[in-house]
Design a protein around this motif. Structure first.
Motif, short mmCIF file in Angstrom:
data_model
loop_
_atom_site.label_atom_id
_atom_site.label_comp_id
_atom_site.label_asym_id
_atom_site.label_seq_id
_atom_site.Cartn_x
_atom_site.Cartn_y
_atom_site.Cartn_z
N TYR A 131 0.85 -1.19 0.00
CA TYR A 131 0.00 0.00 0.00
C TYR A 131 0.89 1.24 0.00
CZ TYR A 131 -4.58 -2.12 0.53
OH TYR A 131 -5.76 -2.81 0.30
N ARG A 132 0.61 2.14 -0.91
CA ARG A 132 1.38 3.38 -0.97
C ARG A 132 0.61 4.51 -0.28
NH1 ARG A 132 1.31 5.20 -7.30
NH2 ARG A 132 1.30 2.95 -7.73
N PRO A 133 1.33 5.50 0.25
CA PRO A 133 0.64 6.63 0.90
C PRO A 133 -0.12 7.47 -0.12
CG PRO A 133 3.01 7.01 0.79
CD PRO A 133 2.79 5.60 0.35
N ASN A 134 -1.11 8.21 0.36
CA ASN A 134 -1.98 8.98 -0.52
C ASN A 134 -1.22 9.99 -1.37
OD1 ASN A 134 -4.26 7.65 0.37
ND2 ASN A 134 -4.70 9.15 1.99
N HIS A 135 -0.16 10.60 -0.84
CA HIS A 135 0.54 11.63 -1.61
C HIS A 135 1.29 11.04 -2.80
CE1 HIS A 135 3.97 10.34 0.93
NE2 HIS A 135 4.73 10.82 -0.05
N LEU A 136 1.43 9.72 -2.83
CA LEU A 136 2.06 9.07 -3.99
C LEU A 136 1.03 8.46 -4.93
CD1 LEU A 136 5.15 7.31 -2.33
CD2 LEU A 136 5.09 9.45 -3.63
N ALA A 137 -0.24 8.84 -4.75
CA ALA A 137 -1.30 8.28 -5.59
C ALA A 137 -2.18 9.37 -6.21
CB ALA A 137 -2.16 7.33 -4.76
N THR A 138 -1.71 10.61 -6.21
CA THR A 138 -2.48 11.71 -6.80
C THR A 138 -2.15 11.83 -8.29
OG1 THR A 138 -0.78 13.38 -6.38
CG2 THR A 138 -2.36 12.93 -4.61
N ASP A 139 -2.92 12.69 -8.99
CA ASP A 139 -2.66 12.92 -10.41
C ASP A 139 -1.27 13.49 -10.65
OD1 ASP A 139 -5.19 12.06 -11.04
OD2 ASP A 139 -6.05 14.06 -11.14
N ASN A 140 -0.76 14.24 -9.68
CA ASN A 140 0.54 14.89 -9.84
C ASN A 140 1.69 14.12 -9.19
OD1 ASN A 140 -0.68 17.14 -11.17
ND2 ASN A 140 -1.28 17.97 -9.17
N ALA A 141 1.40 12.95 -8.68
CA ALA A 141 2.42 12.17 -7.99
C ALA A 141 3.52 11.74 -8.96
CB ALA A 141 1.80 10.94 -7.34
N ASN A 142 4.73 11.70 -8.43
CA ASN A 142 5.90 11.29 -9.20
C ASN A 142 6.03 9.77 -9.15
OD1 ASN A 142 8.62 10.60 -9.90
ND2 ASN A 142 9.22 12.73 -9.56
N GLU A 143 5.93 9.12 -10.30
CA GLU A 143 5.99 7.65 -10.34
C GLU A 143 7.31 7.13 -9.78
OE1 GLU A 143 4.72 3.74 -12.53
OE2 GLU A 143 3.60 5.43 -11.75
#
Length: 237
Positions: free
Chosen positions: A70-82
């Motif tokens: 499970y990844r944190p929410n800030h790594l799952a937004t439209d602007n998140a850096n893959e």
């Protein structure tokens, strides 16, 4: 030192181009499962993890034999850096003792359902047989910044991107390639110490165009479904 090869698929829940893309049925199967099924055909893979923020995606991953991070929410937004999502997954496994910095990291995105295990294996082999820092798939493109790719200037007019190329026919333009989402292969150490796929020596492995279809829009999804149906009919003959 004995190293392991570990595969990862990064599949967040909040896709906008195609809602629910990563588990949307393609020819009756959730898109994600195509990546999982091809990884199962590879030799020498220690584990396959799906990094996600979505419970439905996690359930689909587990039901089809993959493990979940499970990844944190800030790594799952439209602007998140893959790349940061990659780093998070690797760090999680290193901290749990399931991965070492010298182990091989293999990203197998869910969005290339027409890739084959042979395509992935080809990229892994190229990485292992060269002194590159990272290997990825590429395919030839009919669009070229030397000939028929343009941008709009401040007046709204279009201009060839590379105006100094001196190329006036497609046949005379240098070969250019698209980066595919077939697979990316590197080490955990390179991933943690750098910030992009082009940060070191990057090896490009040519993949058949049909295998490299990347689903980003509904049109891409429809085209992939057409190609998948054609592939299945050819196998049935």
């Amino acid at each position: 030192m004995v190293t392991k090869k570990i595969c990862f698929t990064f599949a967040r829940a909040g896709s906008k181009g195609v809602v629910g893309k990563n588990i949307k049925p393609l020819m009756g199967k959730p898109l994600l499962t195509y990546a999982i099924d091809e990884v199962k055909k590879l030799d020498g893979i220690a584990a396959h993890y799906v990094s996600t923020d979505g419970d439905d995606i996690a359930r689909t991953a587990r039901d089809n034999g993959a493990d979940v991070i499970y990844r944190p929410n800030h790594l799952a937004t439209d602007n998140a850096n893959e790349w940061q999502a990659w780093q998070h997954a690797v760090t999680t496994l290193i901290e749990s003792g399931e991965m070492s910095p010298d182990d091989v990291f293999i990203s197998v995105p869910a969005t290339s359902p027409l890739r084959t295990a042979a395509d992935i294996s080809k990229i892994i082999t190229a990485f292992e047989s060269t002194h590159g820092d990272l290997a990825l798939g590429i395919c030839k493109t009919n669009h070229s910044p030397y000939f028929n790719m343009v941008h709009r200037n401040s007046n709204g007019d279009v201009e060839i991107i590379n105006q100094r190329s001196g190329v006036f026919r497609r046949q005379d333009s240098p070969n250019v390639y698209n980066i595919t989402t077939v697979a990316y292969v590197t080490t955990a150490r390179f991933l943690l110490e750098n910030q992009s796929v082009m940060a070191g020596r990057t090896i490009g492995v040519e993949i058949e165009e049909e295998h490299a279809i990347d689903i980003d829009t509904q049109l891409d999804f429809d085209f992939a479904e057409f190609l998948m149906a054609r592939r299945n009919s050819q196998r049935a003959v």
